[in-house]
Motif scaffolding. Structure first.
Motif: not given
Length: 332
Positions: A207-216, A228-238, A254-257
Motif C-alpha cells: 500500500v505504500g506510505g512513509e509515516r505509518p501509524l499502527v492502529v489496534g 518492535a518495528i519502530g512505528w508509532d501506534t494508537l490503541l483504541v479501546l473498542t 505501550r502505545p504512542t497514543y
C-alpha cells in the motif's frame, strides 16, 4: 510514555495500518462510528491499510465485508498474515516449489500468488510446511503436516494468536494448533503475522506510505508489533484491551497514543503533564496512592484514559507492580 501530536493524527501520518476485529468491526457488525471515522480520514488524505492476522479469508472477502459496513475500502488495501507467510516462504524457496498446506482458502491463494504450489499429501513431496487458521481442516492433514515438521522441513505459521472471536464466543485460534505441533515436533515455527515484522513489511510493500501509524485493540500483537518495528501506534479501546490490561502494559507493548475509538484519527493528541505525583490530561488528574489508582476531575473520556495510562505506567516502572484499579471506573 505517551506521545504528543499537535495536529490531527490523520494529517500527521500518511497511512493507518489498521487491525480489523475490535477496531473496525466486531464479528459481522461495524464498531460504532468506525466507518464514518475511516471515511473522513481518507477524505483528509490518509491512506488506509486493513491488516489482519486472520489467514483464512482472502482479501476480496474482507474487502466485501468492509464495504458492506459502509467503509470505502479496496481489496488491494487488505493485507493478511497468509500473504506475509507466503512472502517468507518465497524468499526461501524456488518458484514452483510445493508447500504442504495446513490452512484454508486465504493461505492457498497467497501461496499461488507467490508462484508456490499448495499440496495436501506427503506423496506430493513438499519441501516446506505452512500453517494458518482453517475452520474445516481435516485432522489427517494436521497429522501429516506435523510429521513433516517433525522431520525438519521449513515451517512457517501465519500467526500464533491463541484465540479468535466467533459468533458464539472466544474459540481456540491458530496459535493453539501451532502449539500442539510445536510440542510434538520439539521446535518452533517462523511466524509471519503480528507482532512479527513480516506482516508490517508486506503491508508497506503493498500500500505504500512513509509515516505509518499502527492502529489496534490488542497490546500483544498490534501495539507490540508496531513498537518492535519502530512505528508509532494508537490503541483504541473498542476491542479486547480494558483498564486492567492497559495499566499492566510493559514498555514493549505501550502505545504512542491511547483513545476510546477511531474518532481519535481526527483529533490532536495533547501531552500529558505532571503536577507533583499527579498525571494531568484535560480536566482529569490521576495518581497512585498506596498502590491504588485514584482519578479526580471531569472532562473528555479520551483525557481520562491518557491520565490513567501515564500514572499507571509511571508507577509500574518504579515499583514493578501494576496499580490496583478496583476503586475506579472509566467514564461512559
Amino acid at each position: 510514555m505517551l506521545g504528543r501530536c499537535d495536529t490531527p493524527l490523520r494529517e500527521a501520518y500518511d497511512v493507518a495500518v489498521l487491525d480489523l476485529d475490535g477496531v473496525v468491526y466486531r464479528g459481522r457488525d461495524a464498531v460504532a462510528g468506525a466507518p464514518e471515522a475511516l471515511n473522513a480520514a481518507q477524505s483528509a488524505g490518509m491512506h488506509l491499510a486493513f491488516v489482519t492476522n486472520n489467514a483464512s479469508r482472502p482479501p476480496t472477502t474482507v474487502g466485501e465485508h468492509l464495504r458492506s459496513l459502509g467503509v470505502e475500502a479496496s481489496d488491494d488495501d487488505v493485507v493478511n498474515s497468509a500473504q506475509a507467510a507466503a512472502r517468507l516462504l518465497a524468499a526461501q524457496l524456488e518458484p514452483g516449489s510445493k508447500v504442504f498446506l495446513i490452512g484454508g482458502e486465504g493461505l492457498e491463494l497467497a501461496l499461488r500468488e507467490r508462484d508456490l504450489v499448495p499440496v495436501s499429501t506427503v506423496a506430493d513431496a513438499p519441501v516446506a510446511v505452512v500453517q494458518g487458521y482453517g475452520p474445516d481442516l481435516p485432522w489427517k492433514q494436521v497429522m501429516a503436516g506435523a510429521t513433516l515438521v517433525h522431520d525438519g522441513l521449513p515451517w512457517v505459521a501465519s500467526n500464533t494468536d491463541m484465540t479468535i472471536p466467533t459468533a458464539s464466543g472466544v474459540a481456540p485460534g491458530n496459535g493453539a494448533l501451532v502449539r500442539l505441533i510445536a510440542d510434538f515436533a520439539d521446535r518452533e515455527p517462523e511466524v509471519a503475522g503480528k507482532p512479527q515484522r513480516a506482516l508490517f513489511e508486506e503491508t508497506l510493500d503493498r500500500v505504500g506510505g512513509e509515516r505509518p501509524l499502527v492502529v489496534g485493540d490488542r497490546l500483544d500483537t498490534d501495539i507490540e508489533g508496531g513498537v518492535a518495528i519502530g512505528w508509532d501506534t494508537l490503541l483504541v479501546l473498542t476491542g479486547v484491551t480494558g483498564l486492567e490490561e492497559l495499566v499492566a502494559a510493559d514498555p514493549s507493548c505501550r502505545p504512542t497514543y491511547v483513545a476510546p475509538d477511531l474518532a481519535a484519527l481526527a483529533e490532536p493528541q495533547p501531552e500529558v503533564t505532571h503536577e507533583g505525583d499527579a498525571s494531568v490530561a484535560g480536566g482529569w488528574r490521576a495518581r497512585v496512592v498506596d498502590g491504588a489508582l485514584q482519578v479526580e476531575g471531569e472532562g473528555a473520556t479520551a483525557d481520562w484514559w491518557r491520565a490513567v495510562a501515564e500514572a499507571a505506567w509511571t508507577h509500574l516502572d518504579a515499583e514493578g507492580q501494576p496499580v490496583a484499579t478496583d476503586a475506579v471506573r472509566p467514564p461512559e
